[in-house]
Design a protein around this motif. Structure first.
Motif, PDB file in Angstrom:
ATOM      1  N   ILE A 192       0.861  -1.196   0.000  1.00 21.51           N
ATOM      2  CA  ILE A 192       0.000   0.000   0.000  1.00 21.51           C
ATOM      3  C   ILE A 192       0.895   1.243   0.000  1.00 21.51           C
ATOM      4  CG2 ILE A 192      -1.677   1.308   1.411  1.00 21.51           C
ATOM      5  CD1 ILE A 192      -2.528  -1.534   2.508  1.00 21.51           C
ATOM      6  N   ALA A 193       0.521   2.255  -0.834  1.00 25.48           N
ATOM      7  CA  ALA A 193       1.317   3.490  -0.880  1.00 25.48           C
ATOM      8  C   ALA A 193       1.342   4.119   0.509  1.00 25.48           C
ATOM      9  CB  ALA A 193       0.695   4.452  -1.886  1.00 25.48           C
ATOM     10  N   PHE A 194       2.550   4.490   0.969  1.00 29.53           N
ATOM     11  CA  PHE A 194       2.714   4.929   2.361  1.00 29.53           C
ATOM     12  C   PHE A 194       3.599   6.167   2.415  1.00 29.53           C
ATOM     13  CE2 PHE A 194       5.126   4.497   6.450  1.00 29.53           C
ATOM     14  CZ  PHE A 194       4.044   4.607   7.314  1.00 29.53           C
ATOM     15  N   LYS A 195       3.109   7.225   3.087  1.00 34.12           N
ATOM     16  CA  LYS A 195       3.934   8.416   3.308  1.00 34.12           C
ATOM     17  C   LYS A 195       3.953   8.742   4.791  1.00 34.12           C
ATOM     18  CE  LYS A 195       3.768  10.751  -1.094  1.00 34.12           C
ATOM     19  NZ  LYS A 195       3.345  11.924  -1.846  1.00 34.12           N
ATOM     20  N   THR A 196       4.996   9.428   5.222  1.00 34.05           N
ATOM     21  CA  THR A 196       5.078   9.723   6.658  1.00 34.05           C
ATOM     22  C   THR A 196       5.104  11.227   6.935  1.00 34.05           C
ATOM     23  OG1 THR A 196       7.489   9.660   6.581  1.00 34.05           O
ATOM     24  CG2 THR A 196       6.378   7.622   7.186  1.00 34.05           C
ATOM     25  N   ILE A 197       4.619  11.580   8.122  1.00 30.48           N
ATOM     26  CA  ILE A 197       4.829  12.923   8.659  1.00 30.48           C
ATOM     27  C   ILE A 197       5.389  12.766  10.081  1.00 30.48           C
ATOM     28  CG2 ILE A 197       3.107  14.152   7.285  1.00 30.48           C
ATOM     29  CD1 ILE A 197       1.145  13.911   9.522  1.00 30.48           C
ATOM     30  N   ARG A 198       5.967  13.843  10.598  1.00 29.18           N
ATOM     31  CA  ARG A 198       6.506  13.779  11.979  1.00 29.18           C
ATOM     32  C   ARG A 198       5.472  14.338  12.938  1.00 29.18           C
ATOM     33  NH1 ARG A 198      11.646  16.717  13.289  1.00 29.18           N
ATOM     34  NH2 ARG A 198      11.334  15.751  15.310  1.00 29.18           N
ATOM     35  N   ILE A 199       5.325  13.673  14.068  1.00 26.12           N
ATOM     36  CA  ILE A 199       4.367  14.144  15.075  1.00 26.12           C
ATOM     37  C   ILE A 199       4.769  13.541  16.411  1.00 26.12           C
ATOM     38  CG2 ILE A 199       2.755  12.216  14.664  1.00 26.12           C
ATOM     39  CD1 ILE A 199       0.821  15.059  14.915  1.00 26.12           C
ATOM     40  N   GLN A 200       4.338  14.153  17.515  1.00 28.25           N
ATOM     41  CA  GLN A 200       4.547  13.469  18.798  1.00 28.25           C
ATOM     42  C   GLN A 200       3.374  13.736  19.721  1.00 28.25           C
ATOM     43  OE1 GLN A 200       8.307  15.139  20.106  1.00 28.25           O
ATOM     44  NE2 GLN A 200       7.299  16.330  21.700  1.00 28.25           N
ATOM     45  N   GLY A 201       3.210  12.853  20.708  1.00 20.16           N
ATOM     46  CA  GLY A 201       2.059  12.953  21.605  1.00 20.16           C
ATOM     47  C   GLY A 201       2.241  14.025  22.672  1.00 20.16           C
ATOM     48  N   PHE A 202       1.113  14.517  23.191  1.00 20.57           N
ATOM     49  CA  PHE A 202       1.165  15.479  24.301  1.00 20.57           C
ATOM     50  C   PHE A 202       1.436  14.736  25.605  1.00 20.57           C
ATOM     51  CE2 PHE A 202      -1.178  17.825  21.158  1.00 20.57           C
ATOM     52  CZ  PHE A 202      -0.729  19.118  21.332  1.00 20.57           C
ATOM     53  N   LYS A 203       2.192  15.383  26.498  1.00 25.19           N
ATOM     54  CA  LYS A 203       2.367  14.832  27.851  1.00 25.19           C
ATOM     55  C   LYS A 203       1.115  15.202  28.643  1.00 25.19           C
ATOM     56  CE  LYS A 203       6.848  13.559  27.752  1.00 25.19           C
ATOM     57  NZ  LYS A 203       6.758  13.188  26.352  1.00 25.19           N
ATOM     58  N   ARG A 204       0.687  14.294  29.529  1.00 29.34           N
ATOM     59  CA  ARG A 204      -0.530  14.588  30.274  1.00 29.34           C
ATOM     60  C   ARG A 204      -0.305  15.670  31.327  1.00 29.34           C
ATOM     61  NH1 ARG A 204      -4.787  11.652  28.839  1.00 29.34           N
ATOM     62  NH2 ARG A 204      -4.167  10.112  27.318  1.00 29.34           N
ATOM     63  N   SER A 205       0.925  15.765  31.840  1.00 24.77           N
ATOM     64  CA  SER A 205       1.202  16.829  32.813  1.00 24.77           C
ATOM     65  C   SER A 205       1.701  18.061  32.047  1.00 24.77           C
ATOM     66  CB  SER A 205       2.279  16.359  33.776  1.00 24.77           C
ATOM     67  OG  SER A 205       3.395  15.951  33.026  1.00 24.77           O
ATOM     68  N   LEU A 206       1.704  19.214  32.751  1.00 24.80           N
ATOM     69  CA  LEU A 206       2.184  20.446  32.131  1.00 24.80           C
ATOM     70  C   LEU A 206       3.685  20.290  31.856  1.00 24.80           C
ATOM     71  CD1 LEU A 206       0.753  23.088  31.469  1.00 24.80           C
ATOM     72  CD2 LEU A 206       1.627  24.002  33.608  1.00 24.80           C
ATOM     73  N   SER A 207       4.079  20.479  30.631  1.00 28.15           N
ATOM     74  CA  SER A 207       5.481  20.230  30.333  1.00 28.15           C
ATOM     75  C   SER A 207       5.941  21.146  29.196  1.00 28.15           C
ATOM     76  CB  SER A 207       5.625  18.750  29.929  1.00 28.15           C
ATOM     77  OG  SER A 207       6.636  18.591  28.994  1.00 28.15           O
ATOM     78  N   LEU A 208       7.206  21.593  29.308  1.00 31.00           N
ATOM     79  CA  LEU A 208       7.774  22.437  28.250  1.00 31.00           C
ATOM     80  C   LEU A 208       7.746  21.718  26.911  1.00 31.00           C
ATOM     81  CD1 LEU A 208      10.952  24.259  29.614  1.00 31.00           C
ATOM     82  CD2 LEU A 208       8.855  25.269  28.684  1.00 31.00           C
ATOM     83  N   GLN A 209       7.874  20.399  27.015  1.00 30.58           N
ATOM     84  CA  GLN A 209       7.881  19.558  25.822  1.00 30.58           C
ATOM     85  C   GLN A 209       6.607  19.778  24.991  1.00 30.58           C
ATOM     86  OE1 GLN A 209      10.526  17.900  25.225  1.00 30.58           O
ATOM     87  NE2 GLN A 209       9.854  16.778  23.424  1.00 30.58           N
ATOM     88  N   ASN A 210       5.503  20.137  25.700  1.00 34.67           N
ATOM     89  CA  ASN A 210       4.239  20.324  24.986  1.00 34.67           C
ATOM     90  C   ASN A 210       4.282  21.491  24.003  1.00 34.67           C
ATOM     91  OD1 ASN A 210       2.954  18.111  25.971  1.00 34.67           O
ATOM     92  ND2 ASN A 210       1.913  19.182  27.633  1.00 34.67           N
ATOM     93  N   PHE A 211       5.124  22.503  24.296  1.00 31.70           N
ATOM     94  CA  PHE A 211       5.239  23.625  23.342  1.00 31.70           C
ATOM     95  C   PHE A 211       5.859  23.129  22.042  1.00 31.70           C
ATOM     96  CE2 PHE A 211       4.794  25.874  27.342  1.00 31.70           C
ATOM     97  CZ  PHE A 211       3.781  26.766  27.001  1.00 31.70           C
ATOM     98  N   LYS A 212       6.867  22.259  22.194  1.00 28.63           N
ATOM     99  CA  LYS A 212       7.504  21.675  21.019  1.00 28.63           C
ATOM    100  C   LYS A 212       6.466  20.810  20.264  1.00 28.63           C
ATOM    101  CE  LYS A 212      11.297  18.800  19.607  1.00 28.63           C
ATOM    102  NZ  LYS A 212      11.918  17.545  19.985  1.00 28.63           N
ATOM    103  N   THR A 213       5.645  20.105  21.053  1.00 21.44           N
ATOM    104  CA  THR A 213       4.623  19.254  20.449  1.00 21.44           C
ATOM    105  C   THR A 213       3.631  20.084  19.638  1.00 21.44           C
ATOM    106  OG1 THR A 213       4.835  17.791  22.329  1.00 21.44           O
ATOM    107  CG2 THR A 213       2.902  17.472  20.959  1.00 21.44           C
TER     108      THR A 213
END
Ligand code: UD1
Length: 364
Positions: free
Chosen positions: A52-73
């Motif tokens: 099956i034709a397959f393409k990718t994108i980049r993504i990441q999940g949100f952290k459930r707690s408040l985290s700086l990482q979420n801004f990057k997300t």
């Protein structure tokens, strides 16, 4: 039909998408399909394998707690929506479908911004974060458990069941077990912990192996890819037993499933759709680590109908696993009853029912 579809992360989101594609190709062989996933998710191994034709994108999940990482997300989410937007412009889909996982969030959201008909499929009785978010934007929502209905905008919901049920329902017992060194004519139990394996099920099975190897029935023990090496190392030098086969992952699960007399496994929604489509007696050990304990709810829907037995992870040991498994594998009458009850809950037409939903939103 030109179908763009996205579902990622775990098998539970990917296999329903593949089953829907199979149903579409059966009804309409000229259809064009593009699957969008991520490089890191299981889909990047599973989907291209199917041609099956397959393409990718980049993504990441949100952290459930408040985290700086979420801004990057959030930054990555905006970028992934823009990437999906471009893929949609290039592919011109008639409909865009999401079967869960963060990646489907970006793809389906981008499509809805462009006014393209969109459908999501929810496998669980407790709605996932991505589908909850998307439910406000999509055209229609296919569900697999009635319990999910009230968690979505009522007018959009259609009860379809899980498309994977259709893919396995037509499978008949065969000699595929011989490909794994097992005897096709002997009662066989499958032990596995969902698409990624489950450490606690694995350790309880390893503890039970010295007894299991003395049994008349066979065991196919599927560890999950990440756990396989450690288990192989731990068991090195031990005599495993002719009736036991250990594998990291099964690629062709649909053809194997009708050959099992029983399953001990997690209560992931797609596994449940398979168990009920074929009427396989099961002992379910729900994962306590999933959102809102949704696997316990999944499992109880079967247990309350006499279709499965529950073994909580808190009670799971080598001894309790052995006791439950022995009781089921040595009692044909009990298995027969559970099989009938499980099959009554199956939705063998699910893929075609979901396909109908796609056709109605395109017509609109
Ligand atoms: C830990 C976690 O987040 N689990 C979730 C994930 O489970 P998970 O990805 O484990 O999904 P399921 O148990 O629902 O389905 C697993 C699928 O993988 C297939 N398979 C599995 C092992 C193997 O070796 N080969 C193979 O083909 C099974 O046949 C089945 O089709 O998605 C499900 C569906 O949204 C959720 O209900 C689960 O709670």
């Amino acid at each position: 039909m030109r179908l763009m579809i996205s579902g990622g992360g775990t098998g539970g989101h990917i296999y329903p998408a593949l089953a829907l594609i199979e149903a579409l190709k059966e009804k309409n062989p000229d259809s064009e399909v593009l699957y969008v996933g991520t490089e890191k998710g299981l889909e990047s191994r599973i989907v291209p394998d199917q041609g099956i034709a397959f393409k990718t994108i980049r993504i990441q999940g949100f952290k459930r707690s408040l985290s700086l990482q979420n801004f990057k997300t959030i930054g990555l989410f905006i970028k992934s929506v823009a990437d999906a937007h471009k893929m949609i412009k290039d592919f011109h889909p008639d409909v865009v479908v999401g079967t869960g996982g963060y990646v489907s969030g970006a793809v389906v959201f981008a499509a809805s911004l462009q006014g393209i008909p969109t459908v999501i499929h929810e496998q669980n009785s407790v709605v996932g974060v991505t589908n909850k978010f998307l439910s406000y934007f999509v055209t229609k929502i296919g569900i697999s458990f009635e319990d999910a209905r009230a968690q979505f905008p009522a007018k959009k919901v259609v009860f379809t069941g899980n498309p994977r049920a259709t893919q396995v329902a037509s499978m008949k017992p065969n000699d595929a077990l011989s490909k794994y060194g097992l005897k096709p004519d002997q009662p066989t139990l499958l032990i596995f912990g969902g698409s990624r394996g489950a450490e606690r099920i694995n350790s309880a099975t390893v503890a039970a192996l010295p007894e299991l190897k003395k049994r008349d029935y066979q065991v196919l023990f599927v560890t999950g890819r990440v756990h396989f090496q450690k288990i192989s190392d731990d068991l090195r030098g031990q005599e495993i037993g002719q009736n036991i086969v250990i594998r990291p992952y099964i690629k062709q699960m649909p053809e194997l499933l009708p050959n099992f007399q029983a399953i001990l496994g997690r209560a992931g929604a797609t596994s449940i759709a398979e168990i009920t489509a074929l009427g396989i007696p099961s002992i379910l050990v729900p994962s306590p680590y999933v959102t809102n304990d949704h696997q316990t709810k999944n499992a109880k829907s079967l247990v309350n109908n006499g279709a499965a037995e529950l073994l909580t992870e808190a009670d799971l040991t080598g001894a309790s696993l052995l006791e439950k498994v022995d009781a089921l594998m040595t009692d044909g009458k009990k298995r027969q009853k559970m099989s009938v009850a499980a099959k009554a809950m199956g939705r063998p037409r699910a893929a075609f029912d979901l396909l109908n939903v796609l056709q109605t939103v395109i017509k609109k």
